[in-house]
Scaffold this active site. Structure first.
Site, short mmCIF file in Angstrom:
data_model
loop_
_atom_site.label_atom_id
_atom_site.label_comp_id
_atom_site.label_asym_id
_atom_site.label_seq_id
_atom_site.Cartn_x
_atom_site.Cartn_y
_atom_site.Cartn_z
N TYR A 36 0.87 -1.18 0.00
CA TYR A 36 0.00 0.00 0.00
C TYR A 36 0.90 1.23 0.00
O TYR A 36 1.98 1.20 -0.60
CB TYR A 36 -0.94 -0.09 1.22
CG TYR A 36 -2.22 0.69 1.05
CD1 TYR A 36 -3.08 0.45 -0.02
CD2 TYR A 36 -2.57 1.67 1.98
CE1 TYR A 36 -4.25 1.18 -0.17
CE2 TYR A 36 -3.75 2.40 1.84
CZ TYR A 36 -4.58 2.15 0.76
OH TYR A 36 -5.74 2.88 0.62
N LYS A 91 -20.36 -20.17 -10.19
CA LYS A 91 -19.63 -19.97 -11.44
C LYS A 91 -18.23 -19.41 -11.15
O LYS A 91 -17.23 -19.83 -11.73
CB LYS A 91 -20.42 -18.99 -12.29
CG LYS A 91 -20.02 -18.97 -13.71
CD LYS A 91 -20.90 -19.93 -14.47
CE LYS A 91 -20.47 -20.06 -15.89
NZ LYS A 91 -21.43 -20.85 -16.66
N GLU A 133 -24.28 -14.22 -17.82
CA GLU A 133 -24.84 -15.46 -17.27
C GLU A 133 -26.32 -15.28 -16.96
O GLU A 133 -26.72 -14.27 -16.36
CB GLU A 133 -24.10 -15.78 -15.96
CG GLU A 133 -24.35 -17.17 -15.43
CD GLU A 133 -23.60 -18.24 -16.22
OE1 GLU A 133 -22.59 -17.91 -16.87
OE2 GLU A 133 -24.04 -19.40 -16.20
N ASP A 134 -27.10 -16.24 -17.38
CA ASP A 134 -28.50 -16.31 -16.94
C ASP A 134 -29.28 -15.03 -17.20
O ASP A 134 -30.03 -14.55 -16.34
CB ASP A 134 -28.56 -16.70 -15.45
CG ASP A 134 -28.14 -18.16 -15.24
OD1 ASP A 134 -27.86 -18.85 -16.24
OD2 ASP A 134 -28.10 -18.61 -14.08
N ASP A 159 -24.42 -19.15 -21.35
CA ASP A 159 -25.60 -19.99 -21.61
C ASP A 159 -25.71 -20.32 -23.09
O ASP A 159 -26.22 -21.38 -23.45
CB ASP A 159 -26.87 -19.29 -21.13
CG ASP A 159 -26.78 -18.90 -19.67
OD1 ASP A 159 -27.22 -19.67 -18.83
OD2 ASP A 159 -26.21 -17.83 -19.37
N ALA A 192 -35.38 -22.29 -28.62
CA ALA A 192 -34.81 -21.21 -29.43
C ALA A 192 -34.44 -20.03 -28.53
O ALA A 192 -34.48 -18.88 -28.93
CB ALA A 192 -35.80 -20.77 -30.51
N GLY A 193 -34.06 -20.36 -27.29
CA GLY A 193 -33.57 -19.34 -26.37
C GLY A 193 -32.05 -19.25 -26.48
O GLY A 193 -31.47 -19.55 -27.53
N ALA A 194 -31.41 -18.87 -25.39
CA ALA A 194 -29.96 -18.68 -25.40
C ALA A 194 -29.24 -19.96 -25.80
O ALA A 194 -28.41 -19.97 -26.71
CB ALA A 194 -29.49 -18.20 -24.03
N ASN A 285 -33.37 -28.86 -17.61
CA ASN A 285 -32.99 -28.99 -16.21
C ASN A 285 -34.17 -28.72 -15.30
O ASN A 285 -34.91 -27.79 -15.56
CB ASN A 285 -31.86 -28.00 -15.89
CG ASN A 285 -30.51 -28.67 -15.85
OD1 ASN A 285 -30.38 -29.79 -15.40
ND2 ASN A 285 -29.49 -27.97 -16.33
N ASN A 316 -21.19 -27.21 -18.81
CA ASN A 316 -20.48 -26.03 -19.32
C ASN A 316 -19.10 -25.85 -18.71
O ASN A 316 -18.25 -25.19 -19.30
CB ASN A 316 -21.27 -24.75 -19.03
CG ASN A 316 -22.49 -24.63 -19.89
OD1 ASN A 316 -22.95 -25.64 -20.44
ND2 ASN A 316 -23.01 -23.43 -20.04
#
Lengths: 380, 380
Positions: A36, A91, A133-134, A159, A192-194, A285, A316
């Site tokens: 410092y 994560k 994410e999400d 995702d 047809a999402g992420a 899921n 993942n």
């Protein structure tokens, strides 16, 4: 084992799952004067002179922000920023454990695209990469596109792309097992999402020529109700004749089913209607589109799910630590489809002799992140 | 010792000073299923049902964001977000070492008050407190005021209040040594930025009745040139007759000098003009307003500086870890002047028999943060 109760107890006891640790000593006055003031002024001045040195002299070179708005958390839906934090902490520690990357969870108190983009841009100086994410579709596509364009550090929505890399790796090996070529097979993607969009886009890079994509209303086709700009874009490429139909229609004679959608929507009869040597990725899921035993009984040659309690887990964590490790080590400004395809091929190559029961490495196998990061760096 | 070179080498070798560590095991499939999916859904659902549980089940209850815009870093000035990162990392590891708090540096790519406030609000869900750092005056006052009003977690600008707590503690003991009462002494504060304002405000709470404050243009007084709304506010309270003058004018007959301003602006003659038993806090960095040996030679009874290589170091690390520890443990929504005064008194009380050479505890003394946090919690 009751993971739910055990997890809750662990979170309560440990008050979350991560901590910040100094990597330098702080035990004496000399230590404090080095880490410092007054010593710390010197690295500050060096970075002020040459901003690039922030990569060498600070955490930036090995850090990632795990950013969510809490709008599409696991299979739990829009539970908000606070309730998303346990997932983001998870994560973050997987990044450290498997990629040696120091990741910090950032949970945003907004679900407005403009505000998400602005906030991530404003906190970016201290991070080497951004793992989205999400975040629910279709907002996630615009958030990612904007941040990739406007930031000079790698940005990836896991995702979409983490899933895509692992599915592409698994499919590569599964096709080897059943003796089919990727150019020849017909692939049906439910969702047809992420996840669905990520998988579809990477499989097109990987060479798939026959692809049908469905959402909850059936086969996506330009002009159908319930479309959006992202569905239109991919439908134009894969369904130029605007064929419509149900999941049962789509699966008849198909070689591959990839589900990132809803529990239980695939029946044994649908599997029986598929081509010989059918490959099933049922990744809804916590309950898959069809349970593995039922799919196998109906004649599927290979089944994969998202679950750790069945064989062939699509996880993942096989992809994201290594992808960001490669991006950070290579100082890459963007993570491209070419890099992700290279990561998928490298992952597939880790299973020397794939079988119906083993198409993917285990996240606990040593060296997974190094193989993936090497592929990402060398794909430039 | 050449701390500059040593610090630079350390930062390069360690690539900064902190890392994220998991506090839970990640070695088996069971571990992954407990820390991450599927187990992690349970703490998420609990928080979704009762948002307050985020304090118990995640890092929030023991975390602080160390936020800067890089506009007033150490004595280095406006060096920007990237160059500020080594200081923020230092602050973060001091939080852990001395307060057991997990702090993460957030360096913002903006110096706009509105955007700083908005960004901090949007990232707040995952943090238990906000430590503002090295934001230049007068913007820092508005940023802090707005965030205190608009957030439900404690927010403190350490350059103002950390400094103020330690100075108030040191002055309490210094006055004991010279046998004067705080109500009777006249205090001269040089510097009307973050540090000066913080010190002035807390000393008024502590009972100082005679106070003169100066900026680089002389004594602050309503109507003088170079004033701003914050200077006007305090000048109205401490200088109702709008007296003007130089630092030499202000120091004549004064009991206490507190400098958070510029190197070398106090001369031996000025110290000689002060009252008997003069107390000097010369905290300009890295070179004090007057060097300790010169001040003592000119008759000062007690000298303190910001430096670790002289006696009586005024070091914020005596205050901020304990203040936030108390705020987090007590789930306090705000850190009030009353709490800060309690912290100062507790700190002063740690030196059982103050002397001219020892008016403050050392940051390395065991238990400092616990004493401070206890005082903060009990001052409610």
């Amino acid at each position: 084992m009751d993971y739910s109760q055990r997890s809750l107890e662990m979170h309560r006891k440990m008050r979350g799952k991560l901590e910040i640790q100094p990597t330098v000593p702080l035990d004496t006055r000399d230590d404090l004067a080095t880490a410092y003031t007054p010593g710390v002024a010197q690295p500050c001045l060096e970075i002020a002179k040459d901003k690039n040195l922030v990569w060498d002299l600070t955490i930036k070179g090995h850090s990632v922000a795990v950013v969510t708005d809490g709008s599409a958390v696991l299979g739990l839906g829009n539970i908000g920023a606070e309730a998303a934090l346990p997932v983001m902490e998870g994560k973050a520690i997987l990044f450290k454990k498997f990629g040696g990357i120091d990741a910090y969870p950032i949970c945003l108190a907004t679900q407005d695209v403009e505000k998400i983009v602005e906030t991530v841009k404003l906190i970016a100086p201290g991070f080497g990469g951004i793992n989205l994410e999400d975040i629910s579709a279709p907002r996630c596509f615009e958030v990612e596109r904007r941040l990739i364009e406007e930031l000079d550090i790698p940005v990836m929505h896991d995702d979409q792309h983490g899933t895509a890399v692992v599915v592409t790796a698994g499919l590569t090996n599964a096709l080897k097992v059943v003796g089919k070529k990727i150019e020849d097979v017909s692939v049906v993607i439910s969702g047809a999402g992420a996840g669905g969009m990520g998988v579809a886009n990477l499989l097109l890079v990987a060479g798939v020529r026959h692809m049908t994509m469905l959402d909850s209303k059936g086969i996506i086709a330009v002009g159908r109700e319930g479309m959006n700009v992202y569905k239109d874009e991919i439908a134009t490429r894969i369904n130029p004749n605007a064929r419509t139909g149900t999941l049962a229609d789509a699966l008849r004679g198909a070689d591959v089913f990839i589900g990132v959608s809803q529990p239980g929507i695939v029946t044994g009869d649908m599997v029986r209607s598929m081509a010989k040597g059918a490959i099933i990725f049922a990744m809804a899921n916590p309950v898959p589109e069809i349970m593995p035993d039922e799919a196998l009984a109906a004649g599927a040659a290979i089944v994969a799910t998202g679950r750790s309690d069945f064989q062939n887990q699509v996880n993942n964590v096989l992809a994201f630590p290594g992808i960001f490790k490669g991006a950070l080590e290579g100082r890459l400004r963007k993570i491209t489809p070419t890099m992700r395809f290279a990561a998928a091929k490298a992952l597939a190559g880790m299973v020397v002799e794939p079988t119906a029961e083993k198409i993917l490495p285990s996240p606990l196998d040593p060296g997974v992140a190094d193989v993936v990061s090497g592929a990402v760096k060398n794909s430039m």
